[in-house]
Motif scaffolding. Structure first.
Motif, PDB file in Angstrom:
ATOM      1  N   GLY A  42       0.678  -1.210   0.000  1.00 61.51           N
ATOM      2  CA  GLY A  42       0.112   0.149  -0.079  1.00 61.51           C
ATOM      3  C   GLY A  42       0.732   1.261   0.089  1.00 61.51           C
ATOM      4  N   LEU A  43       2.167   1.028  -0.673  1.00 62.65           N
ATOM      5  CA  LEU A  43       2.831   2.507  -0.591  1.00 62.65           C
ATOM      6  C   LEU A  43       2.987   3.322  -1.817  1.00 62.65           C
ATOM      7  CD1 LEU A  43       5.866   0.680   1.001  1.00 62.65           C
ATOM      8  CD2 LEU A  43       4.368   2.331   2.091  1.00 62.65           C
ATOM      9  N   LEU A  44       2.054   2.782  -2.820  1.00 61.22           N
ATOM     10  CA  LEU A  44       2.023   3.427  -4.045  1.00 61.22           C
ATOM     11  C   LEU A  44       0.522   4.302  -3.874  1.00 61.22           C
ATOM     12  CD1 LEU A  44       2.681   0.756  -7.012  1.00 61.22           C
ATOM     13  CD2 LEU A  44       4.297   2.581  -6.011  1.00 61.22           C
ATOM     14  N   ARG A  45       0.910   5.665  -3.904  1.00 63.23           N
ATOM     15  CA  ARG A  45      -0.085   6.761  -3.795  1.00 63.23           C
ATOM     16  C   ARG A  45       0.350   7.858  -4.168  1.00 63.23           C
ATOM     17  NH1 ARG A  45       0.564   4.387   1.078  1.00 63.23           N
ATOM     18  NH2 ARG A  45       1.571   5.763   2.664  1.00 63.23           N
ATOM     19  N   LYS A  46      -0.433   8.990  -4.486  1.00 59.40           N
ATOM     20  CA  LYS A  46      -0.129  10.208  -4.647  1.00 59.40           C
ATOM     21  C   LYS A  46       0.237  10.738  -3.390  1.00 59.40           C
ATOM     22  CE  LYS A  46      -3.335  10.662  -8.354  1.00 59.40           C
ATOM     23  NZ  LYS A  46      -4.404  11.209  -8.901  1.00 59.40           N
ATOM     24  N   GLN A  47       1.701  10.951  -3.370  1.00 61.36           N
ATOM     25  CA  GLN A  47       2.142  11.511  -1.818  1.00 61.36           C
ATOM     26  C   GLN A  47       3.466  12.172  -2.467  1.00 61.36           C
ATOM     27  OE1 GLN A  47       2.697   8.331   0.529  1.00 61.36           O
ATOM     28  NE2 GLN A  47       4.744   7.854  -0.015  1.00 61.36           N
ATOM     29  N   PRO A  49       7.476  12.924  -1.880  1.00 59.84           N
ATOM     30  CA  PRO A  49       8.633  11.997  -1.761  1.00 59.84           C
ATOM     31  C   PRO A  49       8.998  11.657  -0.044  1.00 59.84           C
ATOM     32  CG  PRO A  49       9.269  13.677  -3.027  1.00 59.84           C
ATOM     33  CD  PRO A  49       8.063  13.874  -2.668  1.00 59.84           C
ATOM     34  N   ASP A  50       9.410  10.557   0.218  1.00 62.70           N
ATOM     35  CA  ASP A  50       9.515  10.358   1.365  1.00 62.70           C
ATOM     36  C   ASP A  50      10.765   9.642   1.443  1.00 62.70           C
ATOM     37  OD1 ASP A  50       9.516   8.449   3.984  1.00 62.70           O
ATOM     38  OD2 ASP A  50       7.339   8.277   4.027  1.00 62.70           O
ATOM     39  N   ARG A  51      11.697  10.161   2.602  1.00 64.48           N
ATOM     40  CA  ARG A  51      12.991   9.762   2.735  1.00 64.48           C
ATOM     41  C   ARG A  51      13.151   7.990   3.100  1.00 64.48           C
ATOM     42  NH1 ARG A  51      15.589  14.026   6.662  1.00 64.48           N
ATOM     43  NH2 ARG A  51      17.515  13.046   6.106  1.00 64.48           N
ATOM     44  N   TYR A  56      13.126   4.508  -6.348  1.00 62.77           N
ATOM     45  CA  TYR A  56      11.899   3.994  -7.243  1.00 62.77           C
ATOM     46  C   TYR A  56      10.645   4.229  -7.043  1.00 62.77           C
ATOM     47  CZ  TYR A  56      16.006   2.619  -9.838  1.00 62.77           C
ATOM     48  OH  TYR A  56      17.231   2.633 -10.502  1.00 62.77           O
ATOM     49  N   VAL A  57      10.496   3.795  -5.751  1.00 59.76           N
ATOM     50  CA  VAL A  57       8.869   3.960  -5.024  1.00 59.76           C
ATOM     51  C   VAL A  57       8.622   5.553  -5.140  1.00 59.76           C
ATOM     52  CG1 VAL A  57       7.279   3.686  -2.973  1.00 59.76           C
ATOM     53  CG2 VAL A  57       8.963   2.121  -3.803  1.00 59.76           C
ATOM     54  N   ASN A  58       9.506   6.555  -4.813  1.00 58.09           N
ATOM     55  CA  ASN A  58       9.214   7.718  -4.646  1.00 58.09           C
ATOM     56  C   ASN A  58       8.950   8.310  -6.245  1.00 58.09           C
ATOM     57  OD1 ASN A  58       9.350   8.960  -2.187  1.00 58.09           O
ATOM     58  ND2 ASN A  58      11.423   8.687  -1.964  1.00 58.09           N
ATOM     59  N   ALA A  59       9.900   7.863  -7.130  1.00 56.03           N
ATOM     60  CA  ALA A  59       9.628   7.927  -8.534  1.00 56.03           C
ATOM     61  C   ALA A  59       8.298   7.573  -8.968  1.00 56.03           C
ATOM     62  CB  ALA A  59      10.688   7.533  -9.349  1.00 56.03           C
ATOM     63  N   ALA A  60       7.818   6.431  -8.648  1.00 58.23           N
ATOM     64  CA  ALA A  60       6.321   5.819  -9.066  1.00 58.23           C
ATOM     65  C   ALA A  60       5.404   6.683  -8.598  1.00 58.23           C
ATOM     66  CB  ALA A  60       6.265   4.411  -8.466  1.00 58.23           C
ATOM     67  N   ILE A  75       8.156  14.181 -18.551  1.00 53.30           N
ATOM     68  CA  ILE A  75       9.011  13.843 -17.485  1.00 53.30           C
ATOM     69  C   ILE A  75       9.717  12.390 -17.979  1.00 53.30           C
ATOM     70  CG2 ILE A  75       7.290  12.784 -16.128  1.00 53.30           C
ATOM     71  CD1 ILE A  75      10.151  15.336 -14.887  1.00 53.30           C
ATOM     72  N   LEU A  76       8.923  11.479 -18.500  1.00 51.54           N
ATOM     73  CA  LEU A  76       9.296  10.061 -18.527  1.00 51.54           C
ATOM     74  C   LEU A  76      10.687   9.886 -19.173  1.00 51.54           C
ATOM     75  CD1 LEU A  76       6.066   8.005 -19.751  1.00 51.54           C
ATOM     76  CD2 LEU A  76       7.229   8.069 -17.634  1.00 51.54           C
ATOM     77  N   MET A  77      11.082  10.748 -20.048  1.00 49.78           N
ATOM     78  CA  MET A  77      12.469  10.470 -21.005  1.00 49.78           C
ATOM     79  C   MET A  77      13.308  11.485 -20.334  1.00 49.78           C
ATOM     80  SD  MET A  77      11.632   7.928 -22.463  1.00 49.78           S
ATOM     81  CE  MET A  77      12.589   7.378 -23.893  1.00 49.78           C
ATOM     82  N   GLN A  78      13.202  12.075 -19.334  1.00 49.59           N
ATOM     83  CA  GLN A  78      14.187  13.228 -18.810  1.00 49.59           C
ATOM     84  C   GLN A  78      15.028  12.411 -17.769  1.00 49.59           C
ATOM     85  OE1 GLN A  78      12.034  16.612 -17.547  1.00 49.59           O
ATOM     86  NE2 GLN A  78      11.889  17.294 -19.554  1.00 49.59           N
ATOM     87  N   ASN A  79      14.322  11.520 -17.215  1.00 44.88           N
ATOM     88  CA  ASN A  79      15.142  10.831 -15.933  1.00 44.88           C
ATOM     89  C   ASN A  79      14.932   9.170 -16.058  1.00 44.88           C
ATOM     90  OD1 ASN A  79      15.729   9.679 -13.466  1.00 44.88           O
ATOM     91  ND2 ASN A  79      15.800  11.635 -12.639  1.00 44.88           N
ATOM     92  N   ILE A  80      15.898   8.527 -15.980  1.00 38.31           N
ATOM     93  CA  ILE A  80      15.845   6.932 -16.310  1.00 38.31           C
ATOM     94  C   ILE A  80      15.108   6.442 -15.271  1.00 38.31           C
ATOM     95  CG2 ILE A  80      18.094   6.579 -15.345  1.00 38.31           C
ATOM     96  CD1 ILE A  80      18.635   4.405 -17.538  1.00 38.31           C
ATOM     97  N   ASP A  81      15.251   7.224 -13.859  1.00 38.32           N
ATOM     98  CA  ASP A  81      14.392   6.437 -12.827  1.00 38.32           C
ATOM     99  C   ASP A  81      12.868   6.335 -13.021  1.00 38.32           C
ATOM    100  OD1 ASP A  81      16.990   5.868 -11.683  1.00 38.32           O
ATOM    101  OD2 ASP A  81      16.829   7.769 -10.290  1.00 38.32           O
ATOM    102  N   TYR A  82      12.596   7.689 -13.611  1.00 43.35           N
ATOM    103  CA  TYR A  82      11.070   7.778 -14.077  1.00 43.35           C
ATOM    104  C   TYR A  82      10.510   6.749 -14.799  1.00 43.35           C
ATOM    105  CZ  TYR A  82      11.161  12.232 -11.531  1.00 43.35           C
ATOM    106  OH  TYR A  82      11.300  13.161 -10.576  1.00 43.35           O
TER     107      TYR A  82
END
Length: 99
Positions: A42-47, A49-51, A56-60, A75-82
């Motif tokens: 349940g960590l995927l949600r509109k929130q 960034p959390d330290r 990758y969860v923060n990016a998601a 934004i997708l193609m600007q950062n490989i993490d995204y």
């Protein structure tokens, strides 16, 4: 995973390999596992960034916030993490494909 998503992911990976020299299939798999676990917990949600969460969860979560905006495709193609996070979101049916 629906066939449409498999095709979309294949195209994304092909595009990512063309754009990012350091795009890795192994990293794609690792991010998928991370996002799948985050979804199960349940960590995927509109929130914001959390330290305590992985990058990758923060990016998601960032992508989930931007999903319905004009910025999303850019934004997708600007950062490989995204891009890794987006592929994992599609693979886990956490987000609809944009194509």
């Amino acid at each position: 995973m629906p066939t449409k998503n498999k095709h979309h992911i294949t195209e994304l990976i092909k595009s990512a390999k063309e754009q990012f020299d350091n795009f890795s299939d192994a990293e794609t798999q690792e991010v998928f596992i991370t996002i799948r676990e985050a979804k199960a917990r349940g960590l995927l949600r509109k929130q914001p960034p959390d330290r305590c969460l992985s990058k990758y969860v923060n990016a998601a979560n960032y992508l989930l916030n931007l999903y319905s905006t004009d910025e999303f495709a850019t934004i997708l193609m600007q950062n490989i993490d995204y891009l890794y996070a987006y592929i994992a979101l599609v693979a886990t049916n956490s987000i609809a494909t944009t194509a």
